[in-house]
Write an enzyme that holds these catalytic residues in place. Structure first.
Site, short mmCIF file in Angstrom:
data_model
loop_
_atom_site.label_atom_id
_atom_site.label_comp_id
_atom_site.label_asym_id
_atom_site.label_seq_id
_atom_site.Cartn_x
_atom_site.Cartn_y
_atom_site.Cartn_z
N SER A 243 -35.87 -22.22 -12.05
CA SER A 243 -34.59 -21.56 -12.32
C SER A 243 -33.51 -22.34 -11.59
O SER A 243 -33.73 -22.89 -10.51
CB SER A 243 -34.64 -20.12 -11.82
OG SER A 243 -33.34 -19.67 -11.54
N GLU B 186 -42.05 -19.97 -24.62
CA GLU B 186 -40.86 -19.18 -24.99
C GLU B 186 -40.10 -19.86 -26.13
O GLU B 186 -39.64 -19.20 -27.07
CB GLU B 186 -39.91 -19.05 -23.79
CG GLU B 186 -40.43 -18.11 -22.71
CD GLU B 186 -39.47 -18.06 -21.53
OE1 GLU B 186 -38.86 -17.01 -21.33
OE2 GLU B 186 -39.32 -19.08 -20.83
N LYS C 51 -38.82 -19.57 -8.89
CA LYS C 51 -39.19 -19.33 -10.29
C LYS C 51 -39.89 -20.53 -10.93
O LYS C 51 -39.58 -21.67 -10.66
CB LYS C 51 -37.95 -19.01 -11.13
CG LYS C 51 -37.40 -17.63 -10.93
CD LYS C 51 -38.27 -16.51 -11.48
CE LYS C 51 -38.25 -16.42 -12.99
NZ LYS C 51 -36.97 -16.00 -13.52
N HIS D 245 -53.33 -2.48 -27.89
CA HIS D 245 -52.11 -1.80 -27.40
C HIS D 245 -51.67 -2.35 -26.05
O HIS D 245 -51.05 -1.64 -25.27
CB HIS D 245 -52.31 -0.27 -27.29
CG HIS D 245 -52.99 0.34 -28.47
ND1 HIS D 245 -52.30 0.87 -29.54
CD2 HIS D 245 -54.30 0.48 -28.78
CE1 HIS D 245 -53.16 1.32 -30.44
NE2 HIS D 245 -54.39 1.10 -30.01
#
Ligand code: ARG
Length: 448
Positions: free
Chosen positions: A261, A274, A267, A140
Site C-alpha cells: 500500500s 483482483e 499491506k 455458503h
C-alpha cells in the site's frame, strides 16, 4: 464525418488477413480467366509489398480512407497503377471484412487455448504435489466437509477444461468462407468460391450470400466462451483474494504478483487476482456490446457491424493476458498447509459422516440427521468438540452411535471413505489426475 466513420485505427489489426484474402482472391480471378495470369502476378507482388510496408511500419494509414481494406487497395494502386482497380472484381468490403474477421478468429482461438492450457497445467501440477494437504470444502462460504487441496485445484481444472472444449467447438463453426458473397447477393462473374475457400484454409464456402455478410454469431460465440472463461478466472481469483487474507491465511501470493500500500507499510495486496476479477466485467461487457449491436439489425450488412471489432479484439487480449498472469500467480503462490489442515480438523465437519454411520446401522437418513443434530447441539452447549464426547454420551443419543470418537473424527479417515467416482479420496484423486494428464497431452498435441 471522416473521423466519425473511420475504423482503420482498430481494424488495421486485420491487415495480414486482408492481404492473405486479397491474394487468394486475385489467384482465383486469374484461374477463372477473369484476370490475365500476368495481371494477377503483378497484383500479388504489389500486395506482398504492401504487406512488407505494413510489417515494418513504413506505410502511413489514412483515416480518410476509412478502413484497412481501402487503405491496402489505395497503396496497391500507388504501386501497380490502375491495374489495382481490378482486384475488387466480384468482391465487396462486406464479404471481405467478414472473411478477414473469421480468418483472424481462427488464428486467435488456438492462441487462447494455448494460454488456457498453461493454466490448466499449473493446476494439475499443484494437484499432483499437494494431494496430502487437506482443507475445508465450503458451501455458503461456511466450512462444510474436508477435501484434498488437489481435489479443489482439479475442480477449477474441470471448469477450465470445459472452456477449452467450448473454444474448440466454436472454431468448428468458423469454417465457411464468406468470400464471393459480394455485397449481399454474389456476383454475375464466374467466381470459384470453393477454390478460394480451400486456399484460405476454410472447409467450404458459406451457404447463403445474405447470411455470409450479415452473420456475426461466430464472434458472439467466441465472446460468450471468453466471458464464461473469465467468470471462471474471476471465481478462482476471488478465492485467491479470500485465501490470502489474514482471516483465512491459507496462501501467500508471491511478491512479484502483489503490491504494498502507498500508505500502510504492512499491506500486501493481491493485485493480480483482483485485476483478473475486475477484467471479467470488461469481457462480459464486450459480449453484451456485440449482442446489443446486432439485435434488431435487418439483413444483411449494416454499418453498425463495424462496431464488432473493438470489443472482440479487447476481449481476446484481456482474456489472454489474464490467463498468462494467473498461471504465473498460481504457479508461484505458497500454501500454508498447517492453516488449511487446522481449519479442516474441526470434527464438526464430519457430522454428516456420523449421520451416514447411523444409516449404515439401518436408520433412515432423515432420522439419523435429527439424532446427529441433537448430538451437535449438546456438544456446542457443553463447549466440546465432537471428538471429545465420550462413547457413552454418544450412545445415549442412539445405541448405534457406538464408535471410537478419536479415530472416527479424523479428516483423513473421512476422506478415504469418500472413494466414490468424483470424490476426494486419494485413489479417486489419483485417477482424476491421470485423466487430466492425458487430456493435457491431447490438447498439447492438438495445438502443436
Ligand atoms: N469498415 C467496415 C466494417 O468494419 C467495412 C465494410 C464497409 N462496408 C461498407 N459498405 N461501407 O464493417
Amino acid at each position: 464525418m471522416e473521423r466519425f466513420s473511420a475504423s482503420v485505427h482498430f481494424d488495421q489489426r486485420l491487415w495480414r488477413q486482408d492481404i492473405r484474402g486479397s491474394i487468394a482472391h486475385a489467384r482465383m480471378l486469374a484461374r477463372q480467366g477473369i484476370l490475365e495470369k500476368e495481371e494477377a502476378e503483378r497484383l500479388i507482388q504489389g500486395l506482398e509489398q504492401v504487406g512488407r510496408e505494413l510489417e515494418d511500419g513504413s506505410l502511413a494509414l489514412d483515416p480518410a480512407l476509412e478502413d484497412i481494406h481501402t487503405n491496402v487497395e489505395w497503396r496497391l494502386a500507388e504501386i501497380v497503377g490502375p491495374l489495382a482497380g481490378k482486384l475488387h472484381t466480384g468482391r465487396s468490403r462486406n464479404d471481405q471484412v467478414a472473411t478477414d474477421l473469421l480468418l483472424w478468429m481462427r488464428e486467435q482461438v488456438p492462441l487462447v487455448r494455448g494460454a488456457l492450457l498453461e493454466l490448466r497445467q499449473v493446476l494439475v501440477d499443484r494437484a499432483e504435489r499437494e494431494i496430502d494437504i487437506i482443507l475445508p470444502g465450503y458451501t455458503h462460504l461456511q466450512r462444510a466437509q474436508p477435501v484434498r487441496l488437489s481435489h479443489h485445484w482439479l475442480a477449477h481444472y474441470e471448469a477450465l477444461s470445459r472452456d477449452d472444449q467450448r473454444f474448440h467447438d466454436a472454431q468448428r463453426r468458423m469454417c465457411f468462407a464468406p468470400l464471393g458473397a459480394g455485397a449481399l447477393a454474389g456476383s454475375t462473374l464466374p467466381l470459384d468460391r470453393e477454390g478460394v475457400a480451400r486456399e484460405l484454409g476454410f472447409d467450404a464456402p458459406s451457404r447463403n450470400s445474405l447470411d455470409s455478410v450479415a452473420a456475426r454469431d461466430a464472434a458472439l460465440e467466441l465472446l460468450a466462451a471468453l466471458s464464461i472463461l473469465m467468470i471462471h478466472l474471476s471465481r478462482i481469483s476471488e478465492e485467491l483474494v479470500l485465501w490470502s487474507s489474514t482471516e483465512f491465511g491459507f496462501i501467500e501470493m508471491d511478491e512479484a504478483f502483489a503490491t504494498g500500500s502507498s500508505l500502510m507499510p504492512q499491506k500486501k495486496n493481491p493485485d493480480v487476482p483482483e485485476l483478473v476479477r475486475g477484467k471479467a466485467g470488461r469481457v462480459v461487457g464486450a459480449l453484451v456490446s456485440l449482442l446489443v449491436t446486432l439485435k434488431g439489425l435487418p439483413l444483411s450488412y449494416n454499418r453498425d457491424m463495424q462496431e464488432d471489432k473493438e470489443p472482440l479484439f479487447d476481449a481476446v487480449d484481456t482474456a489472454t493476458s489474464c490467463l498468462e498472469i494467473l498461471a504465473a500467480a498460481v504457479r508461484t503462490l505458497r500454501v500454508n498447509a498447517l492453516a488449511m489442515g487446522t481449519a479442516a480438523s474441526d470434527p464438526m465437519l464430519l457430522a454428516t459422516d456420523l449421520a451416514e454411520h447411523l444409516v449404515r446401522q439401518g436408520l433412515a437418513f432423515r432420522e439419523a440427521h435429527q439424532v446427529v443434530g441433537r448430538v451437535v447441539v449438546h456438544a456446542l452447549e457443553a463447549g466440546l468438540p465432537l471428538s471429545k464426547l465420550s462413547r457413552d454420551t454418544l450412545r445415549s443419543f442412539d445405541p448405534s452411535l457406538d464408535i471410537d470418537p478419536a479415530s472416527f473424527f479424523s479428516p483423513e479417515r473421512s476422506l478415504e471413505a469418500r472413494a466414490m467416482v468424483g470424490g476426494p479420496a486419494r485413489e479417486t484423486v489419483e485417477q482424476a489426475l491421470e485423466s487430466a494428464r492425458a487430456e493435457l497431452q491431447a490438447t498439447r498435441a492438438e495445438l502443436r
